[in-house]
Scaffold this active site. Structure first.
Site, short mmCIF file in Angstrom:
data_model
loop_
_atom_site.label_atom_id
_atom_site.label_comp_id
_atom_site.label_asym_id
_atom_site.label_seq_id
_atom_site.Cartn_x
_atom_site.Cartn_y
_atom_site.Cartn_z
N LYS A 101 -10.28 -0.59 -130.27
CA LYS A 101 -10.03 -1.14 -131.60
C LYS A 101 -9.94 -2.66 -131.55
O LYS A 101 -9.79 -3.28 -130.49
CB LYS A 101 -8.74 -0.57 -132.19
CG LYS A 101 -8.81 0.91 -132.50
CD LYS A 101 -9.91 1.24 -133.51
CE LYS A 101 -9.61 0.72 -134.90
NZ LYS A 101 -10.68 1.03 -135.87
N HIS A 149 -15.05 -4.70 -136.90
CA HIS A 149 -14.99 -4.52 -138.36
C HIS A 149 -14.50 -5.80 -139.05
O HIS A 149 -13.55 -5.79 -139.83
CB HIS A 149 -14.10 -3.33 -138.72
CG HIS A 149 -14.61 -2.02 -138.19
ND1 HIS A 149 -15.72 -1.39 -138.72
CD2 HIS A 149 -14.18 -1.23 -137.17
CE1 HIS A 149 -15.95 -0.27 -138.06
NE2 HIS A 149 -15.04 -0.14 -137.12
N GLU A 155 -19.87 -1.67 -133.71
CA GLU A 155 -20.32 -1.04 -134.95
C GLU A 155 -21.58 -1.65 -135.55
O GLU A 155 -22.17 -1.07 -136.46
CB GLU A 155 -19.20 -1.04 -136.00
CG GLU A 155 -18.88 -2.40 -136.59
CD GLU A 155 -17.86 -3.20 -135.80
OE1 GLU A 155 -17.44 -4.26 -136.30
OE2 GLU A 155 -17.49 -2.76 -134.69
N VAL A 206 -21.55 10.12 -140.52
CA VAL A 206 -20.28 10.66 -141.00
C VAL A 206 -20.53 11.79 -141.99
O VAL A 206 -19.97 12.89 -141.89
CB VAL A 206 -19.41 9.57 -141.66
CG1 VAL A 206 -18.21 10.18 -142.36
CG2 VAL A 206 -18.95 8.56 -140.62
N ASP A 257 -26.71 10.58 -151.65
CA ASP A 257 -27.19 9.45 -150.86
C ASP A 257 -28.35 8.80 -151.61
O ASP A 257 -28.98 9.44 -152.47
CB ASP A 257 -27.65 9.91 -149.47
CG ASP A 257 -27.68 8.77 -148.46
OD1 ASP A 257 -26.73 8.66 -147.66
OD2 ASP A 257 -28.65 7.98 -148.47
N ALA A 266 -14.58 5.28 -144.96
CA ALA A 266 -15.08 3.90 -145.04
C ALA A 266 -13.96 2.86 -145.02
O ALA A 266 -14.21 1.68 -145.23
CB ALA A 266 -15.93 3.72 -146.30
N ILE A 267 -12.73 3.28 -144.76
CA ILE A 267 -11.58 2.38 -144.87
C ILE A 267 -11.68 1.21 -143.90
O ILE A 267 -11.19 0.11 -144.18
CB ILE A 267 -10.26 3.16 -144.68
CG1 ILE A 267 -9.04 2.32 -145.08
CG2 ILE A 267 -10.13 3.68 -143.25
CD1 ILE A 267 -9.00 1.97 -146.54
N ASP A 268 -12.31 1.39 -142.73
CA ASP A 268 -12.47 0.29 -141.78
C ASP A 268 -13.23 -0.88 -142.39
O ASP A 268 -13.06 -2.03 -141.97
CB ASP A 268 -13.24 0.76 -140.53
CG ASP A 268 -12.30 1.16 -139.41
OD1 ASP A 268 -11.18 0.63 -139.36
OD2 ASP A 268 -12.69 2.01 -138.59
#
Length: 360
Positions: free
Chosen positions: A75, A96, A118, A178, A197, A267-269
């Site tokens: 992280k 992120h 990422e 995801v 999508d 998608a919180i990151d």
């Protein structure tokens, strides 16, 4: 190189940046590996396992930060670690930065060369993000099923239903890694599944895979609104590499959603899929906005660290070895590694970050 791996200090993060088998590959290539004492215990790896493979166990994380040429983490560093940054340190981890301007500024100020898992891209895929996206996608349905229980304020619906009762309606926003893995779990648990999508080829792939077991919709505003309002469970699975997540769950939708419905915001990151999104932790993962539950754990794979640490190292090791073996200048000639570069020589170099933070 001296390769350092410190213990993760993010709340309830049990993964480790280097597993013993991955660390031993650096040793086999002639590098020195320093592992912080107990760094691997959360994932089931003892200090003795590292030592047996030629790694050095170091008690003081500050010594690892100070003495390493490259730090391999899971992280992003927390604020308490910013003071440990140094010029020309190679930091190889998830970052992120689009949702973390203070870290971006600290990396620039200390002239750290940062490479983010990422955004590393190969043939339009994100190989170092993919395994954790798979884990998060699969966990998203398990967590949604759990927190749909009435005890937690959920609707009380059993995701599979029973004969003569309705099954849960699951809306998955995004058909990337995801979304595909969330779909796999939701279908397996016999929910009614709708996937949205913008990429009709992805939707076609899922339709071919699951035949008549799912519904697919093109992700326009009308379809999104309808699918969200009908859902018992919404999975936010949209990713724009290196950029903030779009706010697809509009504020005005929330009063119209089903009481006790739950949004699992994978998608919180990247800032989350709603203006109400916020980071939560495994000990208190949900919060309520009106009558809707939100789940916002930013390190979901950290809850299954034995699987996650191994899968992550399988994806990141080859690129880390290339950096260590060739040196950063030669390694950056590899477009996959280059695509992960975020900051260097006191500058932000990733285009999205420049757009977000340097053109204000």
């Amino acid at each position: 190189m001296i390769i350092g791996c410190v213990k993760e200090i993010k709340k309830y993060e049990f993964r480790v940046g280097l597993t013993p088998s991955a660390a031993s590959e650096y040793v086999r290539h002639g590098h020195t590996v320093w592992i912080e004492r107990s760094a691997g215990l959360g994932s089931g790896f003892t200090d003795e396992a590292y030592e047996a493979l030629g790694c050095k166990i170091v008690a003081d994380p500050k010594a690892i930060w100070a003495g390493s040429d490259m730090i391999v983490k899971v992280k992003e560093p927390l604020e308490s670690e910013y003071a440990l940054f140094k010029e020309n340190l190679i930091l190889y981890t998830y970052l992120h930065l689009a949702s973390n301007e203070p870290l971006y500024r600290a990396l620039k100020e200390k002239r750290v060369l940062s490479i983010a898992y990422e955004t590393m891209e190969y043939q339009k895929m994100l190989p170092c993000l993919e395994p954790m996206s798979m884990v998060a996608g699969r966990l998203s349905i398990l967590e949604a099923a759990k927190y749909s229980e009435a005890f937690f304020g959920g609707s009380g619906i059993l995701i599979s239903g029973l004969p003569g009762t309705p099954r849960a309606k699951v809306t998955i926003i995004g058909a990337g890694v995801v979304g595909q893995n969330a779909c796999r779990m939701a279908v397996g648990m016999e929910a009614q599944v709708t996937v949205l999508d913008l990429d009709t080829k992805r939707l076609a792939f899922l339709e071919d895979l699951y035949h008549n077991k799912i519904n697919t919709l093109y992700s326009n505003q009308e379809n999104l609104k309808k699918a969200i309002l009908e859902a018992d469970i919404v999975i936010g699975a949209v990713l724009i590499p290196g950029d903030a997540a779009p706010k697809l769950i509009k504020d005005e939708y929330l009063p119209l959603m089903k009481p006790g419905s739950i949004v699992v915001d994978v998608a919180i990151d990247q800032g989350g899929i709603s203006n109400f999104s916020k980071v939560t932790y495994h000990d208190n993962p949900i919060f309520k906005v009106g009558h809707v539950l939100f789940y916002g754990v930013a390190n979901m794979p950290g809850s299954v660290p034995m699987t996650s640490s191994t899968a992550l190292n399988n994806a990141t090791l080859s690129y880390g070895l290339e950096i260590a073996d060739k040196g950063i200048e030669q390694a950056l000639l590899n477009p996959v590694i280059q695509s992960g570069l975020q900051t260097r020589n006191g500058l932000g170099v990733y285009p999205t970050l420049i757009k977000l933070f340097e053109t204000k």
